[in-house]
Design a protein around this motif. Structure first.
Motif, PDB file in Angstrom:
ATOM      1  N   SER A  81       0.816  -1.209   0.000  1.00 19.31           N
ATOM      2  CA  SER A  81       0.000   0.000   0.000  1.00 19.31           C
ATOM      3  C   SER A  81       0.851   1.262   0.000  1.00 19.31           C
ATOM      4  O   SER A  81       0.410   2.324  -0.437  1.00 19.31           O
ATOM      5  N   SER A  82       2.090   1.157   0.499  1.00 16.93           N
ATOM      6  CA  SER A  82       2.976   2.324   0.528  1.00 16.93           C
ATOM      7  C   SER A  82       4.034   2.295  -0.572  1.00 16.93           C
ATOM      8  O   SER A  82       4.640   3.321  -0.873  1.00 16.93           O
ATOM      9  N   LEU A  83       4.266   1.126  -1.170  1.00 19.34           N
ATOM     10  CA  LEU A  83       5.214   0.994  -2.277  1.00 19.34           C
ATOM     11  C   LEU A  83       4.436   0.478  -3.481  1.00 19.34           C
ATOM     12  O   LEU A  83       4.339  -0.725  -3.717  1.00 19.34           O
ATOM     13  N   ARG A  84       3.896   1.397  -4.244  1.00 23.01           N
ATOM     14  CA  ARG A  84       2.972   1.037  -5.320  1.00 23.01           C
ATOM     15  C   ARG A  84       3.745   0.761  -6.605  1.00 23.01           C
ATOM     16  O   ARG A  84       3.666   1.503  -7.581  1.00 23.01           O
ATOM     17  N   GLY A 140       9.877   4.418  -2.667  1.00 24.41           N
ATOM     18  CA  GLY A 140       8.558   4.926  -3.030  1.00 24.41           C
ATOM     19  C   GLY A 140       8.635   6.331  -3.610  1.00 24.41           C
ATOM     20  O   GLY A 140       7.923   6.668  -4.570  1.00 24.41           O
ATOM     21  N   LEU A 141       9.509   7.163  -3.027  1.00 29.58           N
ATOM     22  CA  LEU A 141       9.702   8.511  -3.558  1.00 29.58           C
ATOM     23  C   LEU A 141      10.267   8.460  -4.974  1.00 29.58           C
ATOM     24  O   LEU A 141       9.841   9.218  -5.852  1.00 29.58           O
ATOM     25  N   SER A 142      11.195   7.545  -5.200  1.00 25.43           N
ATOM     26  CA  SER A 142      11.771   7.410  -6.535  1.00 25.43           C
ATOM     27  C   SER A 142      10.725   6.952  -7.549  1.00 25.43           C
ATOM     28  O   SER A 142      10.751   7.371  -8.713  1.00 25.43           O
ATOM     29  N   LEU A 143       9.806   6.098  -7.123  1.00 26.08           N
ATOM     30  CA  LEU A 143       8.719   5.680  -8.018  1.00 26.08           C
ATOM     31  C   LEU A 143       7.896   6.870  -8.478  1.00 26.08           C
ATOM     32  O   LEU A 143       7.505   6.969  -9.645  1.00 26.08           O
ATOM     33  N   SER A 144       7.608   7.770  -7.538  1.00 24.15           N
ATOM     34  CA  SER A 144       6.799   8.937  -7.885  1.00 24.15           C
ATOM     35  C   SER A 144       7.559   9.896  -8.800  1.00 24.15           C
ATOM     36  O   SER A 144       6.945  10.640  -9.572  1.00 24.15           O
ATOM     37  N   PRO A 182       2.877   0.579 -12.968  1.00 20.74           N
ATOM     38  CA  PRO A 182       4.037   1.360 -12.528  1.00 20.74           C
ATOM     39  C   PRO A 182       5.327   0.572 -12.706  1.00 20.74           C
ATOM     40  O   PRO A 182       5.306  -0.627 -13.005  1.00 20.74           O
ATOM     41  N   PRO A 183       6.473   1.224 -12.516  1.00 19.07           N
ATOM     42  CA  PRO A 183       7.754   0.517 -12.648  1.00 19.07           C
ATOM     43  C   PRO A 183       7.906  -0.591 -11.609  1.00 19.07           C
ATOM     44  O   PRO A 183       7.421  -0.477 -10.476  1.00 19.07           O
ATOM     45  N   LEU A 184       8.576  -1.661 -11.996  1.00 19.92           N
ATOM     46  CA  LEU A 184       9.001  -2.681 -11.044  1.00 19.92           C
ATOM     47  C   LEU A 184      10.066  -2.069 -10.136  1.00 19.92           C
ATOM     48  O   LEU A 184      10.822  -1.192 -10.565  1.00 19.92           O
ATOM     49  N   THR A 185      10.121  -2.512  -8.885  1.00 19.25           N
ATOM     50  CA  THR A 185      11.188  -2.050  -7.993  1.00 19.25           C
ATOM     51  C   THR A 185      12.071  -3.227  -7.591  1.00 19.25           C
ATOM     52  O   THR A 185      11.591  -4.337  -7.363  1.00 19.25           O
ATOM     53  N   LEU A 186      13.369  -2.948  -7.500  1.00 15.63           N
ATOM     54  CA  LEU A 186      14.354  -3.971  -7.170  1.00 15.63           C
ATOM     55  C   LEU A 186      15.307  -3.437  -6.111  1.00 15.63           C
ATOM     56  O   LEU A 186      15.632  -2.250  -6.092  1.00 15.63           O
ATOM     57  N   LEU A 187      15.760  -4.342  -5.251  1.00 16.37           N
ATOM     58  CA  LEU A 187      16.970  -4.100  -4.481  1.00 16.37           C
ATOM     59  C   LEU A 187      18.086  -4.836  -5.194  1.00 16.37           C
ATOM     60  O   LEU A 187      17.928  -6.004  -5.572  1.00 16.37           O
ATOM     61  N   ILE A 188      19.201  -4.162  -5.419  1.00 18.93           N
ATOM     62  CA  ILE A 188      20.327  -4.793  -6.075  1.00 18.93           C
ATOM     63  C   ILE A 188      21.574  -4.614  -5.215  1.00 18.93           C
ATOM     64  O   ILE A 188      21.651  -3.716  -4.371  1.00 18.93           O
ATOM     65  N   SER A 189      22.544  -5.480  -5.416  1.00 16.40           N
ATOM     66  CA  SER A 189      23.802  -5.366  -4.693  1.00 16.40           C
ATOM     67  C   SER A 189      24.641  -4.260  -5.320  1.00 16.40           C
ATOM     68  O   SER A 189      24.413  -3.827  -6.461  1.00 16.40           O
ATOM     69  N   ARG A 190      25.624  -3.814  -4.573  1.00 15.70           N
ATOM     70  CA  ARG A 190      26.535  -2.799  -5.087  1.00 15.70           C
ATOM     71  C   ARG A 190      27.269  -3.329  -6.318  1.00 15.70           C
ATOM     72  O   ARG A 190      27.458  -2.616  -7.308  1.00 15.70           O
ATOM     73  N   ASP A 191      27.658  -4.582  -6.259  1.00 13.27           N
ATOM     74  CA  ASP A 191      28.368  -5.192  -7.382  1.00 13.27           C
ATOM     75  C   ASP A 191      27.479  -5.241  -8.616  1.00 13.27           C
ATOM     76  O   ASP A 191      27.933  -4.975  -9.733  1.00 13.27           O
ATOM     77  N   ALA A 192      26.196  -5.570  -8.428  1.00  8.09           N
ATOM     78  CA  ALA A 192      25.270  -5.613  -9.560  1.00  8.09           C
ATOM     79  C   ALA A 192      25.080  -4.224 -10.151  1.00  8.09           C
ATOM     80  O   ALA A 192      24.971  -4.066 -11.378  1.00  8.09           O
ATOM     81  N   ALA A 193      25.037  -3.197  -9.295  1.00  7.06           N
ATOM     82  CA  ALA A 193      24.884  -1.830  -9.788  1.00  7.06           C
ATOM     83  C   ALA A 193      26.061  -1.432 -10.666  1.00  7.06           C
ATOM     84  O   ALA A 193      25.886  -0.792 -11.720  1.00  7.06           O
ATOM     85  N   VAL A 194      27.272  -1.808 -10.261  1.00  3.18           N
ATOM     86  CA  VAL A 194      28.462  -1.501 -11.055  1.00  3.18           C
ATOM     87  C   VAL A 194      28.400  -2.222 -12.398  1.00  3.18           C
ATOM     88  O   VAL A 194      28.742  -1.653 -13.446  1.00  3.18           O
TER      89      VAL A 194
END
Length: 231
Positions: A81-84, A140-144, A182-194
């Protein structure tokens, strides 16, 4: 309160028989004192279209010739409800763009820079100025801020607890009916971000373009065992 909290109500979890038993009891009490029903079809109930949702363990994310591992390099976040957020990302060639740090409202990217792309964000900062595992509100802020992106990926997976990582694998409640995408949201590792950006995040400016990735990420939904409802 004693009856609602009694073991016979089996915890009252939405979508389970205990919730039905508890809502039946509340509705009977409302009828007993003469309150007019305001629910569906003249009843006291509002049925919520709910499913049990868990991340698909066969989800894949590939950068160049390298496959990133689900739950190790990336983990999809269930919509709440808070992360749409969205529930699916399927792209053969998704571009990536650096969006700065999650929660930083001073950064602005145009729709042309993010539409249809994976927006990679650095982990949010805590009150001590260090990266934090508290990701829900900044994400959530980034989604908006990036509603036309294909996905929002926050490089905070390295900072979350073992319990949080276990919950990312587990199941939770979700709405079966969605009227938006809306966009999918992911948590990624620092290594994956690089790997996605092709460079350390601290060396990038917001708006910098990274590498392309192929993705098939989503969730598996199962029906609930009993109606989920409000009274």
């Amino acid at each position: 309160m004693y009856l609602v909290a009694h073991d016979s109500m089996q915890g009252r979890e939405a979508g389970e028989i205990g919730n039905v038993k508890m809502t039946n009891y509340i509705a009977a009490e409302l009828a007993r004192i003469g309150l007019e029903p305001g629910g569906d079809n003249g009843t006291y109930f509002q049925t919520v279209p709910m499913v049990r949702r868990r991340a698909d363990s066969t989800s894949s994310l590939r950068v160049g010739n390298e496959d990133l591992a689900v739950f190790t390099d990336f983990a999809p976040l269930r919509p709440t409800s808070s992360l749409r957020s969205g529930t699916r990302l399927s792209a053969a060639q998704a571009s990536t763009v650096y969006g700065g740090r999650a929660g930083d409202t001073t950064i602005s990217l145009s729709p042309d820079q993010v539409t249809g792309k994976i927006v990679v964000l650095d982990a949010p900062l805590g009150s001590d100025g260090k990266p934090t595992a508290v990701y829900a509100t900044p994400t959530g802020l980034s989604l908006s801020r990036f509603p036309t992106a294909a996905a929002v990926a926050v490089a905070g997976l390295d900072f979350v607890s073992a319990a949080t990582k276990a919950s990312l694998r587990g199941r939770g409640n979700g709405l079966s009916v969605r009227t938006e995408n809306p966009p999918l949201t992911l948590l990624i590792s620092r290594d994956a971000a690089v790997k996605l950006m092709g460079a350390p995040l601290e060396s990038l400016r917001p708006g910098a373009e990274g590498r392309t990735a192929s993705a098939r990420i989503g969730f598996l939904d199962q029906p609930v065992t009993a109606p989920a409802r409000n009274v």
